[in-house]
Design an enzyme around this catalytic site. Structure first.
Site, mmCIF file in Angstrom:
data_model
loop_
_atom_site.group_PDB
_atom_site.id
_atom_site.type_symbol
_atom_site.label_atom_id
_atom_site.label_comp_id
_atom_site.label_asym_id
_atom_site.label_seq_id
_atom_site.Cartn_x
_atom_site.Cartn_y
_atom_site.Cartn_z
ATOM 1 N N TYR A 136 0.796 -1.232 0.000
ATOM 2 C CA TYR A 136 0.000 0.000 0.000
ATOM 3 C C TYR A 136 0.826 1.279 0.000
ATOM 4 O O TYR A 136 0.270 2.367 -0.033
ATOM 5 C CB TYR A 136 -0.941 0.000 1.222
ATOM 6 C CG TYR A 136 -2.217 -0.776 0.968
ATOM 7 C CD1 TYR A 136 -2.207 -2.158 0.848
ATOM 8 C CD2 TYR A 136 -3.442 -0.114 0.847
ATOM 9 C CE1 TYR A 136 -3.372 -2.866 0.613
ATOM 10 C CE2 TYR A 136 -4.607 -0.814 0.614
ATOM 11 C CZ TYR A 136 -4.570 -2.188 0.500
ATOM 12 O OH TYR A 136 -5.730 -2.884 0.262
ATOM 13 N N LYS A 187 2.888 -15.576 3.087
ATOM 14 C CA LYS A 187 3.216 -16.380 1.900
ATOM 15 C C LYS A 187 4.727 -16.577 1.922
ATOM 16 O O LYS A 187 5.429 -16.299 0.946
ATOM 17 C CB LYS A 187 2.719 -15.633 0.648
ATOM 18 C CG LYS A 187 2.812 -16.431 -0.638
ATOM 19 C CD LYS A 187 1.816 -17.562 -0.753
ATOM 20 C CE LYS A 187 2.068 -18.375 -2.012
ATOM 21 N NZ LYS A 187 1.227 -19.596 -2.079
ATOM 22 N N ASP A 220 -2.993 -18.838 1.154
ATOM 23 C CA ASP A 220 -3.905 -19.589 0.271
ATOM 24 C C ASP A 220 -4.647 -20.666 1.061
ATOM 25 O O ASP A 220 -5.858 -20.845 0.918
ATOM 26 C CB ASP A 220 -3.173 -20.174 -0.954
ATOM 27 C CG ASP A 220 -1.860 -20.855 -0.622
ATOM 28 O OD1 ASP A 220 -1.383 -20.756 0.529
ATOM 29 O OD2 ASP A 220 -1.283 -21.501 -1.528
ATOM 30 N N ASP A 244 -6.754 -6.910 3.754
ATOM 31 C CA ASP A 244 -7.856 -6.312 2.988
ATOM 32 C C ASP A 244 -8.754 -7.412 2.423
ATOM 33 O O ASP A 244 -9.986 -7.367 2.554
ATOM 34 C CB ASP A 244 -7.279 -5.450 1.859
ATOM 35 C CG ASP A 244 -8.370 -4.821 1.009
ATOM 36 O OD1 ASP A 244 -9.335 -4.300 1.584
ATOM 37 O OD2 ASP A 244 -8.250 -4.867 -0.232
ATOM 38 N N ASP A 248 -12.829 -8.880 3.809
ATOM 39 C CA ASP A 248 -14.057 -8.985 3.002
ATOM 40 C C ASP A 248 -14.557 -10.432 3.021
ATOM 41 O O ASP A 248 -15.766 -10.685 3.110
ATOM 42 C CB ASP A 248 -13.818 -8.547 1.547
ATOM 43 C CG ASP A 248 -14.068 -7.052 1.320
ATOM 44 O OD1 ASP A 248 -13.814 -6.259 2.249
ATOM 45 O OD2 ASP A 248 -14.506 -6.675 0.218
HETATM 46 C C1 IPM Z 1 -10.657 -1.036 2.820
HETATM 47 C C2 IPM Z 1 -10.653 -0.539 1.388
HETATM 48 C C3 IPM Z 1 -9.395 0.273 1.103
HETATM 49 C C4 IPM Z 1 -8.211 -0.648 1.307
HETATM 50 C C5 IPM Z 1 -9.362 0.913 -0.303
HETATM 51 C C6 IPM Z 1 -10.535 1.823 -0.534
HETATM 52 C C7 IPM Z 1 -8.068 1.639 -0.565
HETATM 53 O O1 IPM Z 1 -10.807 -1.592 0.510
HETATM 54 O O2 IPM Z 1 -10.612 -0.210 3.733
HETATM 55 O O3 IPM Z 1 -10.714 -2.248 3.029
HETATM 56 O O4 IPM Z 1 -7.832 -1.392 0.392
HETATM 57 O O5 IPM Z 1 -7.654 -0.616 2.397
HETATM 58 MN MN MN Z 2 -11.207 -3.493 1.462
#
Ligand code: IPM
Ligand code: MN
Ligand code: NAD
Length: 348
Positions: A136, A187, A220, A244, A248
């Site tokens: 990042y 990894k 993985d 990240d 999700d």
């Molecule tokens: C999150 C988002 C951000 C990230 C993006 C918007 C840069 O996906 O906060 O999870 O990747 O950190």
């Molecule tokens: Mn995200």
């Protein structure tokens, strides 16, 4: 009075922040909290209008005057390179050195998981995502852009200091919260420089916490095991990009992005709280977005500010609304964003 900055941002960020702010005002009144909320209109509109993303002096202002920052989400189809979102969100994460991205994965009602025969006891862990390094940092470059010979290099930065402090934070959290295991996702079988640093540092930090089991997995394998055997996870620690993605995935296991909360934290310093989801242009402006992720994020912020009883009241009200199906359509209800937020306020 402690000052809290509110930055609704873009798309559904604006809608869920409105609902979360109602809950915060309610908590303030009910628990007599000494907090003031100040709104900032930073986001795509301002960026397109004035060319300003993160205004000059913003970081210093937050450091000197504010106790916490709450944001909705940033992202707008009219800003395809996401410049303003990177400036504001990543800018604040980096410049305020918010090295812990704390993202809980908790099943609030059994019916919310897409996994078969899983209950609350199977899905209850937290992810410690490194938040200031990795892929990042925008290190790298491009040569011969737009030609068939284009070379694009995106470098992953891992420092001993950065890796160690997030691993220490994960183990300290485990110790403080009675968790018996910390699992590293890396990894290191392929990334023999950067992720070897992660694995060596993990072993070393783990030796300082002998009562906590340290388990290291490849990313993985973890992506599969999180679905097939989620009950093994209590505290996960990982780098910025893997965190990240895993958060999700974790959100998907417990009812979706509409429920997921997060804190960008540097203990003792002004920290930033935001739902995990983005600006969701596909449902923006329709009063459809689930405000619970933002509301639980507000609860995390209250906890961080030293108001655990207020945080608990918000969490209990949210659980009661979910149990009564007073929720938005993404998790099976019929309410709109603001009505779902008001249902939480009513229960508080
Ligand atoms: C999150 C988002 C951000 C990230 C993006 C918007 C840069 O996906 O906060 O999870 O990747 O950190
Ligand atoms: Mn995200
Ligand atoms: P997203 O999280 O906005 O949406 C992904 C999917 O989840 C969509 O189908 C959306 O409708 C659904 N969803 C998300 N939040 C929801 C909610 N509260 N209630 C109900 N459904 C919800 O991710 P995306 O579509 O990949 O990205 C959209 C924009 O948001 C992009 O510009 C992206 O860069 C940005 N983004 C910002 C942040 C942030 O500011 N923290 C986080 C992630 C993505």
């Amino acid at each position: 009075m402690r000052k809290i900055a509110i930055i609704p941002g873009d798309g559904i960020g604006i809608e869920v922040t409105r609902a979360a702010l109602r809950v915060l005002e309610c908590a303030k009144a009910k628990f007599d909290l000494s907090l003031t909320f100040t709104e900032f209109d930073w986001g795509a509109e301002k960026y397109l209008r004035e060319g300003v993303s993160l205004p000059a002096g913003a970081v210093e202002m937050f450091e000197q005057e504010y106790a916490a920052i709450f944001t909705g989400a940033f992202g707008d189809p009219r800003v395809p390179d996401n410049r303003h979102a990177a400036d504001i969100l990543l800018g604040l994460r980096f410049k305020l050195d918010l090295y812990i991205n704390l993202r809980p994965v908790v099943l609030l009602a059994d019916r919310l998981t897409p996994l078969k025969n899983r209950t609350r006891t199977d899905l209850d862990f937290v992810i410690f995502r490194e938040n200031t390094e990795g892929l990042y940092v925008n290190a790298g470059g491009v040569l011969k852009r737009g030609t068939p010979q284009e070379v694009a290099i995106q470098e992953e930065i891992n420092t001993r200091h950065g890796v160690e402090r997030i691993i220490v934070a994960a183990f300290e959290y485990a110790r403080q919260h009675g968790r018996q295991r910390v699992t590293l996702a890396d990894k290191s079988n392929l990334l023999t420089y950067g992720h070897d640093l992660w694995r060596r540092t993990f072993r070393e930090v783990a030796s300082r916490f002998p009562e906590i089991e340290a388990n290291a997995q490849y990313i993985d394998a973890m992506a599969m095991l999180m679905i097939t055997n989620p009950e093994q996870y209590q505290v996960i620690v990982t780098n910025n990009l893997f965190g990240d993605i895993l958060t999700d995935l974790g959100a998907g296991l417990v009812g979706g992005l509409g429920l997921a909360a997060s804190g960008n934290i540097h203990p003792g310093k002004v920290s930033l709280f935001e739902p995990v989801h983005g600006s969701a242009p596909n449902i923006a402006g329709k009063d459809m977005a689930n405000p619970i992720g933002a509301i639980l994020t507000a609860a995390m912020m209250l906890e961080y500010l030293g108001h655990p009883e207020a945080a608990q009241a918000v969490e209990s009200a949210v659980s009661a609304c979910i149990a009564a199906n007073q929720v938005t359509s993404d998790i099976g209800g019929t309410l709109g964003t603001q009505a779902a937020g008001e249902a939480v306020v009513a229960r508080m």
